[in-house]
Motif scaffolding. Structure first.
Motif, PDB file in Angstrom:
ATOM      1  N   ALA A   1      48.259   8.539  93.383  1.00  0.00           N
ATOM      2  CA  ALA A   1      48.586   9.490  92.321  1.00  0.00           C
ATOM      3  C   ALA A   1      48.565  10.926  92.837  1.00  0.00           C
ATOM      4  O   ALA A   1      49.393  11.755  92.439  1.00  0.00           O
ATOM      5  N   VAL A   2      47.632  11.226  93.738  1.00  0.00           N
ATOM      6  CA  VAL A   2      47.581  12.564  94.335  1.00  0.00           C
ATOM      7  C   VAL A   2      48.816  12.813  95.195  1.00  0.00           C
ATOM      8  O   VAL A   2      49.394  13.900  95.177  1.00  0.00           O
ATOM      9  N   PHE A   3      49.239  11.800  95.944  1.00  0.00           N
ATOM     10  CA  PHE A   3      50.441  11.953  96.772  1.00  0.00           C
ATOM     11  C   PHE A   3      51.660  12.249  95.899  1.00  0.00           C
ATOM     12  O   PHE A   3      52.503  13.091  96.245  1.00  0.00           O
ATOM     13  N   ILE A   4      51.765  11.528  94.779  1.00  0.00           N
ATOM     14  CA  ILE A   4      52.912  11.738  93.885  1.00  0.00           C
ATOM     15  C   ILE A   4      52.895  13.154  93.309  1.00  0.00           C
ATOM     16  O   ILE A   4      53.921  13.820  93.233  1.00  0.00           O
ATOM     17  N   TYR A   5      51.727  13.606  92.925  1.00  0.00           N
ATOM     18  CA  TYR A   5      51.628  14.900  92.263  1.00  0.00           C
ATOM     19  C   TYR A   5      51.770  16.059  93.247  1.00  0.00           C
ATOM     20  O   TYR A   5      52.366  17.089  92.931  1.00  0.00           O
ATOM     21  N   ALA A   6      51.193  15.915  94.459  1.00  0.00           N
ATOM     22  CA  ALA A   6      51.254  16.998  95.450  1.00  0.00           C
ATOM     23  C   ALA A   6      52.520  16.949  96.287  1.00  0.00           C
ATOM     24  O   ALA A   6      52.917  17.967  96.863  1.00  0.00           O
ATOM     25  N   GLY A   7      53.138  15.780  96.397  1.00  0.00           N
ATOM     26  CA  GLY A   7      54.334  15.644  97.216  1.00  0.00           C
ATOM     27  C   GLY A   7      54.050  15.657  98.701  1.00  0.00           C
ATOM     28  O   GLY A   7      54.951  15.920  99.499  1.00  0.00           O
ATOM     29  N   SER A   8      52.808  15.359  99.097  1.00  0.00           N
ATOM     30  CA  SER A   8      52.448  15.372 100.516  1.00  0.00           C
ATOM     31  C   SER A   8      51.201  14.533 100.725  1.00  0.00           C
ATOM     32  O   SER A   8      50.409  14.323  99.790  1.00  0.00           O
ATOM     33  N   MET A   9      51.029  14.041 101.959  1.00  0.00           N
ATOM     34  CA  MET A   9      49.805  13.347 102.354  1.00  0.00           C
ATOM     35  C   MET A   9      48.960  14.193 103.300  1.00  0.00           C
ATOM     36  O   MET A   9      47.933  13.741 103.781  1.00  0.00           O
ATOM     37  N   SER A  10      49.393  15.396 103.570  1.00  0.00           N
ATOM     38  CA  SER A  10      48.633  16.309 104.420  1.00  0.00           C
ATOM     39  C   SER A  10      47.481  16.903 103.634  1.00  0.00           C
ATOM     40  O   SER A  10      47.676  17.383 102.508  1.00  0.00           O
ATOM     41  N   THR A  11      46.281  16.893 104.193  1.00  0.00           N
ATOM     42  CA  THR A  11      45.110  17.409 103.483  1.00  0.00           C
ATOM     43  C   THR A  11      45.220  18.908 103.228  1.00  0.00           C
ATOM     44  O   THR A  11      44.852  19.393 102.151  1.00  0.00           O
ATOM     45  N   SER A  12      45.730  19.655 104.202  1.00  0.00           N
ATOM     46  CA  SER A  12      45.852  21.106 104.003  1.00  0.00           C
ATOM     47  C   SER A  12      46.888  21.432 102.930  1.00  0.00           C
ATOM     48  O   SER A  12      46.685  22.342 102.120  1.00  0.00           O
ATOM     49  N   GLU A  13      47.982  20.681 102.878  1.00  0.00           N
ATOM     50  CA  GLU A  13      48.991  20.927 101.854  1.00  0.00           C
ATOM     51  C   GLU A  13      48.520  20.476 100.476  1.00  0.00           C
ATOM     52  O   GLU A  13      48.902  21.068  99.459  1.00  0.00           O
TER      53      GLU A  13
ATOM     54  N   VAL B   1      45.401  20.694  99.438  1.00  0.00           N
ATOM     55  CA  VAL B   1      44.534  21.790  98.996  1.00  0.00           C
ATOM     56  C   VAL B   1      45.383  22.978  98.531  1.00  0.00           C
ATOM     57  O   VAL B   1      45.084  23.615  97.513  1.00  0.00           O
ATOM     58  N   ALA B   2      46.454  23.275  99.267  1.00  0.00           N
ATOM     59  CA  ALA B   2      47.326  24.384  98.875  1.00  0.00           C
ATOM     60  C   ALA B   2      48.009  24.119  97.534  1.00  0.00           C
ATOM     61  O   ALA B   2      48.269  25.053  96.767  1.00  0.00           O
ATOM     62  N   ALA B   3      48.301  22.838  97.217  1.00  0.00           N
ATOM     63  CA  ALA B   3      48.954  22.504  95.955  1.00  0.00           C
ATOM     64  C   ALA B   3      48.035  22.665  94.757  1.00  0.00           C
ATOM     65  O   ALA B   3      48.505  22.654  93.616  1.00  0.00           O
ATOM     66  N   GLN B   4      46.713  22.811  95.003  1.00  0.00           N
ATOM     67  CA  GLN B   4      45.749  22.952  93.908  1.00  0.00           C
ATOM     68  C   GLN B   4      45.376  24.411  93.663  1.00  0.00           C
ATOM     69  O   GLN B   4      44.309  24.696  93.111  1.00  0.00           O
TER      70      GLN B   4
ATOM     71  N   THR C   1      36.476  15.873  97.275  1.00  0.00           N
ATOM     72  CA  THR C   1      36.571  17.325  97.100  1.00  0.00           C
ATOM     73  C   THR C   1      37.954  17.832  97.471  1.00  0.00           C
ATOM     74  O   THR C   1      38.544  18.677  96.781  1.00  0.00           O
ATOM     75  N   THR C   2      38.503  17.310  98.568  1.00  0.00           N
ATOM     76  CA  THR C   2      39.819  17.754  99.031  1.00  0.00           C
ATOM     77  C   THR C   2      40.934  17.289  98.107  1.00  0.00           C
ATOM     78  O   THR C   2      41.875  18.037  97.818  1.00  0.00           O
ATOM     79  N   MET C   3      40.850  16.061  97.613  1.00  0.00           N
ATOM     80  CA  MET C   3      41.916  15.489  96.810  1.00  0.00           C
ATOM     81  C   MET C   3      41.915  15.978  95.366  1.00  0.00           C
ATOM     82  O   MET C   3      42.980  16.160  94.760  1.00  0.00           O
ATOM     83  N   PHE C   4      40.717  16.159  94.784  1.00  0.00           N
ATOM     84  CA  PHE C   4      40.650  16.383  93.336  1.00  0.00           C
ATOM     85  C   PHE C   4      39.995  17.695  92.923  1.00  0.00           C
ATOM     86  O   PHE C   4      40.237  18.165  91.809  1.00  0.00           O
TER      87      PHE C   4
ATOM     88  N   ARG D   1      38.562  25.774  97.875  1.00  0.00           N
ATOM     89  CA  ARG D   1      38.835  26.873  96.946  1.00  0.00           C
ATOM     90  C   ARG D   1      37.626  27.132  96.038  1.00  0.00           C
ATOM     91  O   ARG D   1      36.869  26.218  95.707  1.00  0.00           O
ATOM     92  N   ALA D   2      37.468  28.382  95.632  1.00  0.00           N
ATOM     93  CA  ALA D   2      36.340  28.793  94.796  1.00  0.00           C
ATOM     94  C   ALA D   2      36.427  28.148  93.422  1.00  0.00           C
ATOM     95  O   ALA D   2      37.525  27.855  92.936  1.00  0.00           O
TER      96      ALA D   2
END
Length: 422
Positions: free
Chosen positions: A176-188, A190-193, A263-266, A271-272
């Protein structure tokens, strides 16, 4: 900036130093978590907890590690020596190398060199973490098989089946995170959130992940391989000294790993928290994000400890039934629903407010299903009704209790206690 621009250009000394810092962080956080768990559980049970070694007992875990390293090493006579020694290594090494793609913070000035606070990243970084974590199952299975003990082997089979089944649910929750973020990269991810953390729109996935991460790490109330009454200590029953300490270390690092992934996924990664970034412009710059990341990490560790001090151990068949017949079907249904919702969003047929309402309704429905009794539960309750006492069942009479009635083999001569007293 792309992944190629951010990663792969660091000097060798930067990569080596970041690797060393990750190793030191994992060892220190493990020592702290052991002390933290003992203190929290002691407070729940109105005890003091560790207090002698170091200030507030902080060095108690270090003292225990030194004690384990200096203990006599026992080698079972029937064990396979080579596999017996390799198994702890297979369990602890994947726990360390999974952290290669976990982001601690943004791009910083690292001793005069601009580099992200992350060892490396790749387009399939989350799959890398899941694959590396799966290798640890081999250490569990080989430890039980090579020990030459039925108890250790049974514990290994239980543990491996448990890890595999709940790893399926964990992987599905991350889809579900992959679908919503459009990436499997951990840094991307985090950037999508940046605008909203994913645990809000993906609340059902977050709940499934939290349950699955507790089951995958063999922690209470899902610590079935360590059922004291039947399996002694589980797959590491025949291990002692430093090799047992390696299994202990692997368990606690795996707890931190799945917490860091959650923490990274959700939870927005480094981020603060909400509100801080709005009133403080530098909250997500420099080395401050490391503090936010560690605080979120400790929040999940506290959840682990809270569950251990609160809930009793589940029965094994109930645990596996819950994983295969509840978590996995719910995760699959949620993925299909989310794909449909995401399609409507792309077509601008559904706004974010309506999606949040739908996610809240789905999360509430998921929680309600946990309290709905199933047919198996009704049958088990019916089977637990006390049977009528038969004093001659074993072939000879047994004195009845005051509240029981006696039956003869022929069904005649039934008397109450008052009648027998006459």
């Amino acid at each position: 900036m792309s992944l190629d621009e951010l990663f792969g250009n660091d000097p060798v000394w930067v990569v080596a130093l970041k690797s060393l810092l990750i190793f030191v962080f994992l060892v220190l956080i493990t020592l702290f978590n052991i002390w933290f768990e003992r203190k929290i559980v002691a407070r729940m049970q109105h005890r003091v907890g560790p207090q002698r070694w170091g200030p507030f007992g902080l060095l108690q875990a270090l003292a225990d590690g030194v004690k384990l390293g200096l203990k006599e090493e026992i080698f079972p006579k029937a064990a396979d020596k080579v596999v017996y020694y390799i198994a702890p290594i297979l369990a602890v090494v994947p726990a360390f190398i999974a952290w290669a793609v976990i982001p601690f913070g943004p791009v910083v000035n690292f001793f005069g060199h601009e580099t992200p606070l992350q060892l490396t990243d790749m387009p399939v970084a989350v799959l890398y973490v899941l694959a590396v974590a799966s290798v640890g199952v081999y250490g569990i299975v080989l430890a039980g098989w090579s020990s030459g003990s039925i108890y250790a082997l049974l514990g290994a089979l239980r543990s491996s089946a448990q890890v595999i089944s709940y790893e399926v649910a964990m992987g599905l929750s991350l889809v579900a995170v992959f679908i919503y973020a459009g990436s499997m990269s951990t840094s991307e991810i985090v950037a999508a959130q940046e605008d909203i953390w994913f645990f809000i729109p993906l609340l059902p996935s977050f709940i499934i992940y939290v349950i699955a991460m507790v089951g995958e790490t063999n922690r209470a109330p899902f610590d079935l391989p360590e059922a004291e009454g039947e399996l002694v200590g589980g797959f590491h029953t025949e291990y002692s000294s430093f090799k047992f300490a390696m299994f202990f270390l692997a368990e606690y690092i795996n707890m931190v790993t799945v917490s860091a992934l959650a923490t990274t996924m959700f939870l927005g990664g480094w981020r603060a928290p909400f509100g801080i970034a709005q009133i403080w412009e530098g909250a997500n710059e420099g080395y401050w994000p490391v503090i936010w990341f560690v605080l979120k990490l400790l929040g999940f560790i506290f959840l682990y400890i809270w569950l251990r001090g609160t809930l009793p151990r589940l029965r094994y068949d109930q645990f596996m039934h819950f994983g295969w017949k509840w978590l996995i079907p719910i995760a699959l249904a949620w993925i299909v629903a989310l794909a449909f919702i995401r399609k409507l969003q792309v077509e601008q047929m559904l706004d974010q407010r309506a999606m949040l309402i739908a996610a809240g309704i789905a999360g509430a429905a998921l929680l309600i299903t946990f309290f709905v009794p199933t047919k198996d539960d009704d049958e088990s309750e019916a089977e637990t009704e006390p049977a009528e006492f038969d004093a001659f069942a074993g072939g000879f009479p047994v004195p009845p209790l005051p509240s029981q009635r006696t039956d003869s083999p022929t069904g005649a001569g039934r008397t109450t206690k008052q009648e027998s007293d006459r």
